[in-house]
Enzyme design. Sequence first.
Site, mmCIF file in Angstrom:
data_model
loop_
_atom_site.group_PDB
_atom_site.id
_atom_site.type_symbol
_atom_site.label_atom_id
_atom_site.label_comp_id
_atom_site.label_asym_id
_atom_site.label_seq_id
_atom_site.Cartn_x
_atom_site.Cartn_y
_atom_site.Cartn_z
ATOM 1 N N LYS A 1 5.611 -0.113 5.440
ATOM 2 C CA LYS A 1 6.430 0.181 4.267
ATOM 3 C C LYS A 1 6.887 1.618 4.440
ATOM 4 C CE LYS A 1 6.330 1.346 -0.467
ATOM 5 N NZ LYS A 1 5.438 1.706 -1.575
ATOM 6 N N GLY B 1 5.150 5.650 -10.257
ATOM 7 C CA GLY B 1 4.137 6.049 -11.222
ATOM 8 C C GLY B 1 4.658 6.297 -12.623
ATOM 9 N N SER C 1 1.145 -0.539 -8.149
ATOM 10 C CA SER C 1 -0.134 0.082 -7.828
ATOM 11 C C SER C 1 -0.791 0.661 -9.071
ATOM 12 C CB SER C 1 0.079 1.159 -6.772
ATOM 13 O OG SER C 1 -1.155 1.616 -6.319
#
Lengths: 326, 256
Positions: free
Chosen positions: B95, B156, B205
């Site tokens: 990735k 995030g 994530s």
Amino acid sequence: MQISVIGAGVAGLCAAVTLAERGASVTVHERAGGLGPQAASWLAGGMLAPWCETESADRAIVEPGLAAIDWWAERVPDVRREGTLVIAPARDSGELSRFARRIGNQAERLDEAGLAALEPVLAGRFRQSLHYPQEAHLDPRKALEALAGRLSDLDGSVCFGSSAEPAGAKGDIVVDCRGIAGDQSELRPVRGEMLILRTSEVTLSRPVRLLHPRMPVYVVPREAGRFMVGATMLESGSTGGVTLRSAVELMNAAYAIHPAFAEAEVEEMSAGLRPSFSDNLPRVTQSGRVVSVNGLYRHGFLLAPSCAREAADLIFGQTDQKENAA
Amino acid sequence: MDIYGETFTSRLMLGTARYPSPDILKQSIEASGAEIVTVSLRRESANERAGQAFWNLIRETGVRVLPNTAGCHSVREAVTTAQMAREVFGTNWVKLEVIGDADTLQPDLFGLVEAARILTKDGFQVFAYTTEDLVAADRLVEAGCRVLMPWGSPIGSARGLNNVYGLRAMRARFPEATLLVDAGIGVPSHAAQAMELGYDGVLLSSAVALAGDPVSMARAFRLSVEAGRLAFEADPLQPRDMAEPSTPVLGLASFA
């Protein structure tokens, strides 16, 4: 009862003192020539912060963690019960609410005036902050030295430069507290890096945690204008020195807490390996005459006292049974 | 879901950093049903072998590992990290992240295309972390990328899909490519929305790792990704301006 403890980190010294207090004759064997950075606990922050730690740790640490504050206060000097301050930069103030919610209703929410009253040097720097008044902190190096002193008061001793292995060590019982050097295959290293700064321009009474989406960092005040800044958490067994990336992140965080840290002297930069199991909780286990205390992860000072009690219960409980059987 | 010729049942991929413990990571992977997880070489270890203990724990879960170049800010850094990762994890997958801005962590599209060219030539199968920019996507496909991972919103940030129009256009423009929404997913409805747009999958994530109960959140995402995909395949209604009665009016009694 004769007991050999292997390893003079926080696990070993807490176990040794607890066992000696219960009447055992204890010798601690430490490979190195003195107390020092071979033990992960030498590099610890020394925060006794059971509430704040549950942001990312199991709730099971709270009760033993709170008890640990009393345990340390009864045995070593300068355990400061000043609480923990949690702050966030203005742009990450959402993190503060999330942190408070996650931990439960343990915090006093402070406005600017409340913060200024607690830590005058931070006046006007953060509009909101959290205070966890039940928490405490200590200086790990002094605490370890004080434990070694207490052990000799209890007629025990620390034997430095001794490369005793659990199998060959003398005594009725061997307590294996070797940390990451222990041979438990399930143990993994979690690398931590820290700095010690020195300045007379900043005065803090309690640890300050800075919430930041990419790096939660804390600054813990110590004697003589020293501040411990920590700590990285890397899934790595590297034993090399502090990396530039980590140093920059830690320094930036200290600077974000107070710009006067820019003038501080960098007294020390160290890296160590935290012994950790896959649930990040410690284990006290027994195999024959060897009792192992390991996996304290980032909670050495917080959980070593309860692990020591557990080990002692295991050892004395079984001795009692033997005596009863005899 | 097709990834470079291999078929996967699960359309949800997870990151592996910042979980409370490896045990909770493991349970979360199980609860999510994910068959692929990403691992950051650079962030997890100071040198290439030092993270072995943690990687072994991930391997034990039996999922495929997709190494990433998280935190790389230059082409050279990303290429070197990818080569290191190939050696450590024994996979051609990578990735590819080339970060262009420290605040938004948005990809440096110029560097990304350059690094993708170098890596595909070197035999890598590149998963490109990109934006919804169609021209950049074109160049990446030209460079040999079969998997494109446009962001939902900054890494995030938990802001969900910031540019639904752009993502829809990208899907329409690249019907053959495997498109995965990566970054910015905060809650399961964000993931469901990406799937409803016809994306092949999502990668997330922090949304799971930093949740109060990561294992439950992993399960919630599994359900939402499945729900979104089912809805896409079931050909959903399109929004309209006026009401349309759900019960036919014809045949109602008339009181005129």
